[in-house]
Design a protein around this motif. Structure first.
Motif, mmCIF file in Angstrom:
data_model
loop_
_atom_site.group_PDB
_atom_site.id
_atom_site.type_symbol
_atom_site.label_atom_id
_atom_site.label_comp_id
_atom_site.label_asym_id
_atom_site.label_seq_id
_atom_site.Cartn_x
_atom_site.Cartn_y
_atom_site.Cartn_z
ATOM 1 N N GLU A 11 0.832 -1.207 0.000
ATOM 2 C CA GLU A 11 0.000 0.000 0.000
ATOM 3 C C GLU A 11 0.869 1.260 0.000
ATOM 4 O O GLU A 11 0.365 2.349 -0.233
ATOM 5 C CB GLU A 11 -0.913 0.006 1.236
ATOM 6 N N MET A 12 2.144 1.092 0.286
ATOM 7 C CA MET A 12 3.087 2.221 0.330
ATOM 8 C C MET A 12 4.053 2.118 -0.836
ATOM 9 O O MET A 12 4.527 1.025 -1.152
ATOM 10 C CB MET A 12 3.918 2.189 1.617
ATOM 11 N N ALA A 13 4.367 3.259 -1.449
ATOM 12 C CA ALA A 13 5.423 3.285 -2.467
ATOM 13 C C ALA A 13 6.761 3.137 -1.745
ATOM 14 O O ALA A 13 6.984 3.754 -0.708
ATOM 15 C CB ALA A 13 5.378 4.603 -3.222
ATOM 16 N N GLY A 14 7.638 2.318 -2.272
ATOM 17 C CA GLY A 14 8.956 2.169 -1.656
ATOM 18 C C GLY A 14 9.069 0.924 -0.799
ATOM 19 O O GLY A 14 8.114 0.166 -0.629
ATOM 20 N N ASN A 15 10.266 0.728 -0.247
ATOM 21 C CA ASN A 15 10.560 -0.448 0.578
ATOM 22 C C ASN A 15 10.972 -0.021 1.972
ATOM 23 O O ASN A 15 11.810 0.874 2.123
ATOM 24 C CB ASN A 15 11.721 -1.241 -0.036
ATOM 25 N N LEU A 16 10.401 -0.690 2.973
ATOM 26 C CA LEU A 16 10.824 -0.467 4.353
ATOM 27 C C LEU A 16 12.119 -1.246 4.548
ATOM 28 O O LEU A 16 12.120 -2.473 4.618
ATOM 29 C CB LEU A 16 9.739 -0.925 5.332
ATOM 30 N N GLN A 48 -1.745 7.087 6.260
ATOM 31 C CA GLN A 48 -2.378 7.788 5.137
ATOM 32 C C GLN A 48 -1.474 8.921 4.621
ATOM 33 O O GLN A 48 -1.242 9.055 3.414
ATOM 34 C CB GLN A 48 -3.718 8.340 5.660
ATOM 35 N N VAL A 49 -0.909 9.710 5.545
ATOM 36 C CA VAL A 49 -0.063 10.845 5.153
ATOM 37 C C VAL A 49 1.267 10.358 4.565
ATOM 38 O O VAL A 49 1.724 10.857 3.532
ATOM 39 C CB VAL A 49 0.178 11.803 6.349
ATOM 40 N N VAL A 50 1.879 9.365 5.213
ATOM 41 C CA VAL A 50 3.153 8.823 4.706
ATOM 42 C C VAL A 50 2.948 8.253 3.301
ATOM 43 O O VAL A 50 3.760 8.477 2.405
ATOM 44 C CB VAL A 50 3.728 7.757 5.674
ATOM 45 N N LEU A 64 5.060 9.556 0.016
ATOM 46 C CA LEU A 64 5.910 8.641 -0.748
ATOM 47 C C LEU A 64 5.436 8.526 -2.197
ATOM 48 O O LEU A 64 6.244 8.425 -3.116
ATOM 49 C CB LEU A 64 5.945 7.262 -0.082
ATOM 50 N N LEU A 65 4.124 8.578 -2.379
ATOM 51 C CA LEU A 65 3.553 8.522 -3.725
ATOM 52 C C LEU A 65 3.987 9.744 -4.544
ATOM 53 O O LEU A 65 4.392 9.621 -5.704
ATOM 54 C CB LEU A 65 2.025 8.467 -3.622
ATOM 55 N N LYS A 66 3.930 10.928 -3.922
ATOM 56 C CA LYS A 66 4.359 12.168 -4.601
ATOM 57 C C LYS A 66 5.836 12.103 -4.982
ATOM 58 O O LYS A 66 6.217 12.478 -6.094
ATOM 59 C CB LYS A 66 4.123 13.379 -3.690
#
Length: 196
Positions: free
Chosen positions: A25-30, A179-181, A185-187
């Motif tokens: 659901e998040m762009a990128g990798n933790l 939601q904000v993170v 990350l999407l931007k």
């Protein structure tokens, strides 16, 4: 895009963010959890999610400057692009800030500029306020003073004690922060794709 989470304690916000990364659901990798308390519960949470953990204290490093230099080495080693603070109870110093300007976000359990620093929920309650809140903001060189990204109000009920108020503030954090993170990350991701 590689993301590091910094945390100091229990890690409930880390847990929710880690789940969002796992479910894509998040762009990128933790890519990394950094914790300044080697025995904090968040360390176990990260291990359960197979997120690499690094942990050391200011005391071990012999002061704040060598501590931050060691963190910078870590961020370079893991090629970290963005930092999410989730209950990290230390002020980020210039060594890290100058390398990550507008690339560090923090979650604060108050409606800033009200109650910056520690014990924000407790202070709002003891001041008999009718509401407090949650703030997501970029980190600058002040104490919880960076540009605000998003805020939510949390009412303080006449029946509240510290435990019930903390619970409601944390529930608000757990909804707002992912939601904000995700949006940030999407931007960044879109911008990077457009720049290529």
């Amino acid at each position: 895009m590689k993301v590091a989470i910094f945390a100091s304690g229990n890690g409930t916000n880390f847990e929710i963010l880690a789940q969002k990364f796992e479910s894509n659901e998040m762009a990128g990798n933790l890519t990394l959890l950094f914790c300044d308390h080697p025995d904090a519960p968040v360390v176990k949470r990260a291990e359960n999610h197979q997120v690499p953990v690094r942990s050391f204290t200011v005391k071990e490093c012999g002061g704040k400057l060598p501590y931050e230099k060691k963190i910078m080495e870590l961020l370079k080693e893991f090629q970290i692009d963005f930092i999410v603070l989730a209950g990290y109870l230390r002020v980020i110093g210039p060594t890290i800030l100058q390398n990550y300007e507008k690339k560090i976000v923090n979650l604060h359990p108050a409606y800033l500029p009200e109650y910056p620093g520690l014990h924000s929920i407790e202070r709002a309650l003891s001041d008999h306020r009718t509401q407090t809140g949650v703030t997501v903001h970029y980190v600058d060189d002040g104490l919880d003073s960076g540009p605000v990204i998003e805020q939510r109000r949390v009412p303080i009920l006449a029946t509240d004690n510290l435990e019930t108020l903390e619970q409601r503030v944390h529930e608000c954090e757990h909804r707002l922060y992912p939601q904000v993170v995700k949006e940030i990350l999407l931007k960044i991701n879109k911008k990077e794709q457009n720049d290529q």
